[in-house]
Design a protein around this motif. Sequence first.
Motif, PDB file in Angstrom:
ATOM      1  N   CYS A   1      -4.225  -6.888   7.914  1.00  0.00           N
ATOM      2  CA  CYS A   1      -5.557  -7.497   8.024  1.00  0.00           C
ATOM      3  C   CYS A   1      -5.649  -8.403   9.240  1.00  0.00           C
ATOM      4  O   CYS A   1      -6.715  -8.636   9.783  1.00  0.00           O
ATOM      5  CB  CYS A   1      -5.882  -8.283   6.746  1.00  0.00           C
ATOM      6  SG  CYS A   1      -5.012  -9.882   6.654  1.00  0.00           S
ATOM      7  N   ASP A   2      -4.493  -8.925   9.663  1.00  0.00           N
ATOM      8  CA  ASP A   2      -4.407  -9.785  10.842  1.00  0.00           C
ATOM      9  C   ASP A   2      -5.130 -11.121  10.642  1.00  0.00           C
ATOM     10  O   ASP A   2      -5.446 -11.808  11.605  1.00  0.00           O
ATOM     11  CB  ASP A   2      -4.964  -9.061  12.089  1.00  0.00           C
ATOM     12  CG  ASP A   2      -4.348  -9.625  13.373  1.00  0.00           C
ATOM     13  OD1 ASP A   2      -3.174 -10.040  13.323  1.00  0.00           O
ATOM     14  OD2 ASP A   2      -5.038  -9.665  14.390  1.00  0.00           O
ATOM     15  N   GLN A   3      -5.411 -11.478   9.386  1.00  0.00           N
ATOM     16  CA  GLN A   3      -6.105 -12.742   9.136  1.00  0.00           C
ATOM     17  C   GLN A   3      -5.426 -13.614   8.087  1.00  0.00           C
ATOM     18  O   GLN A   3      -5.526 -14.835   8.130  1.00  0.00           O
ATOM     19  CB  GLN A   3      -7.554 -12.459   8.694  1.00  0.00           C
ATOM     20  CG  GLN A   3      -8.456 -12.120   9.861  1.00  0.00           C
ATOM     21  CD  GLN A   3      -9.732 -11.441   9.437  1.00  0.00           C
ATOM     22  OE1 GLN A   3      -9.930 -11.109   8.257  1.00  0.00           O
ATOM     23  NE2 GLN A   3     -10.613 -11.217  10.393  1.00  0.00           N
ATOM     24  N   CYS A   4      -4.712 -12.968   7.153  1.00  0.00           N
ATOM     25  CA  CYS A   4      -4.083 -13.743   6.085  1.00  0.00           C
ATOM     26  C   CYS A   4      -2.972 -14.645   6.634  1.00  0.00           C
ATOM     27  O   CYS A   4      -2.605 -14.528   7.791  1.00  0.00           O
ATOM     28  CB  CYS A   4      -3.524 -12.795   5.022  1.00  0.00           C
ATOM     29  SG  CYS A   4      -2.116 -11.852   5.607  1.00  0.00           S
TER      30      CYS A   4
ATOM     31  N   CYS B   1       0.040 -12.723   8.117  1.00  0.00           N
ATOM     32  CA  CYS B   1      -0.268 -12.115   9.416  1.00  0.00           C
ATOM     33  C   CYS B   1      -0.293 -13.179  10.506  1.00  0.00           C
ATOM     34  O   CYS B   1       0.280 -12.979  11.588  1.00  0.00           O
ATOM     35  CB  CYS B   1      -1.602 -11.375   9.365  1.00  0.00           C
ATOM     36  SG  CYS B   1      -1.507  -9.816   8.461  1.00  0.00           S
TER      37      CYS B   1
ATOM     38  N   CYS C   1       1.634  -8.103   4.772  1.00  0.00           N
ATOM     39  CA  CYS C   1       0.248  -8.587   4.697  1.00  0.00           C
ATOM     40  C   CYS C   1      -0.152  -8.833   3.228  1.00  0.00           C
ATOM     41  O   CYS C   1       0.196  -8.053   2.346  1.00  0.00           O
ATOM     42  CB  CYS C   1      -0.685  -7.566   5.332  1.00  0.00           C
ATOM     43  SG  CYS C   1      -2.417  -8.023   5.255  1.00  0.00           S
ATOM     44  N   GLU C   2      -0.840  -9.956   3.023  1.00  0.00           N
ATOM     45  CA  GLU C   2      -1.296 -10.292   1.665  1.00  0.00           C
ATOM     46  C   GLU C   2      -2.104  -9.153   1.052  1.00  0.00           C
ATOM     47  O   GLU C   2      -2.057  -8.909  -0.139  1.00  0.00           O
ATOM     48  CB  GLU C   2      -2.180 -11.553   1.713  1.00  0.00           C
ATOM     49  CG  GLU C   2      -1.427 -12.816   1.338  1.00  0.00           C
ATOM     50  CD  GLU C   2      -2.272 -14.050   1.540  1.00  0.00           C
ATOM     51  OE1 GLU C   2      -3.508 -13.971   1.368  1.00  0.00           O
ATOM     52  OE2 GLU C   2      -1.686 -15.095   1.886  1.00  0.00           O
TER      53      GLU C   2
HETATM   54 ZN   LIG Z   1      -2.681  -9.858   6.492  1.00  0.00          ZN
END
Ligand SMILES: [Zn+2]
Length: 549
Positions: free
Chosen positions: A73-76, A79, A64-65
């Motif tokens: 984060c499940d958004q970068c 992910c 993850c970034e």
């Molecule tokens: Zn991430």
Amino acid sequence: MDFQVSARKWRPQKFSELIGQEHIVRTLTNAIELDRVSHAYLFSGTRGVGKTTTARILAKAINCEKGPSPEPCDQCDFCEEIKSGNCIDVREIDGASNNSVAEARELIETIQYAASASRYKVYIIDEVHMLSKSAFNALLKTLEEPPPKVVFLFATTELSKIPETILSRCQCFEFKPLSHKQIVKQLELICGQEGIQADGLSLEEIAKTGAGSMRDAQSLLDQVIAYCGKKMESGSVEEVLGIVGKQTLAEFVEHLRKRDSASLMASVQEIAADGKDLNFFCCDLAEYLRNILMVKLSDKPETLLDTQVCNLEVLQDQAEAFHVDELQQMFTVLARTESEMKRSSLAQIIFEMSILRLADIRPFQHIDDMIKTINTLEAGTFPLAGEAGPMVSPVKSSNIPEATTVTAEPAAAPAKQSSSPGPDWGRIQQEICARKSIFNMYLSQCRVIAFDESNLSLSFQDANTLGLVQDPENLQLVKDAVKSVCNREVTVKLLLNEKAGAGTASAYSGNPANNEEKKKIKSYNENRQKTEAEIIQDALDVFGGIVLR
Ligand SMILES: [Zn+2]
């Protein structure tokens, strides 16, 4: 609108969403936090419990970034790429279809190159136990000297098939099957989000059929929703899943309680004809008997049972009718049946035979009671069946005094009147067998040749049985029984192989003067080894019961 199956749509994307594997989540998040991520993990456990999901979350967390962090984060971009399966540094390989040594070598080639953009190169190998031996060997070298920033995540449903050499180079985690409660909770959540009305019982039934696998349960849920629409009821769930309803199950156990074999067989056939799965039914029945046992054993059975699914009152009522022994024996039979059914094309017949066996199960006799029975038989005394009256003290068979023999009526002077032998013989037989049960077998081997006021002649088919009845004690027993029923003294004559009225065979009598013949029979008996079948029959005669196997 794109339909996505529940198992994918509701796949956990973060460690916090993972259900039932807290021990693993804790270890992994700690490792990330302490920067001690191992280069190889092996996740084992039954299907659909979150092994591959965990591998993907771990891949995200370390790449993850905003990480590496215990929770991605499940958004970068990383992910998102990993989630959609498009990340070139996270490769997912199915061990079942890429199991050759060439493929393993090709894989190892790519490992040498550093990750392109991510922090770690991650290889997720699913069903790793399917790799060939040479593929494992090729992999082993890499595991011994792993290149930096490479993480292997292996998943398997069959831990026992993984070579020791691989196991010892991995951190191994065993995933637990999920509990019904955990699965039901997740199904409730899904139904709530999807606007599906579902009663507790139907979700419970789906969870049970899923047998600890979240993925299976979610697939079944999709199947039921497709059938029922927005409103789900247990009746339709039972239809879709091929499971037998609680009511039918309770009725089935009622037949069992009454030992009504015909109704039991009719029920099995009806269940099969309805397209229900007999394997499920076998398991359900075993569980039902287990619940009865819990009710019998505990003062507070509600703490041991899922009262949403069980009807406690019915169970309590049925518990009265069964002995703990019986329930345990029944459970053993069903457990064996369940595995036999899986392996056979004769599943229904196997199940039917087992159900008939269940109907025949009786409580075990206590070993002390058995020993007492044997001693009583050997000592030549016999309690009257079912009578609580005074027991005769053991006396050596050769000299039972008249006074100690047990008779139902007081001995009277021998009466002279004649009576017809037919119906009397039936009563005499009963009387004899009540006094000594082994006579059930002896008498089945004999015919009445003559029965008048002073004589009873019995013909035997084999010398062995004759020899046994010849015993003075047994002869006395027959005489006593005649006296007790007909109120008269008779001389008992035993004949061998006597054809009706032919009078060709030699006659044996209870008279001790006939010593020559007695010796013959005795030596015949002593020289003859009993067959296994006869020994078993003897045991059955003494203890009662049936042959199970
Ligand atoms: Zn991430």
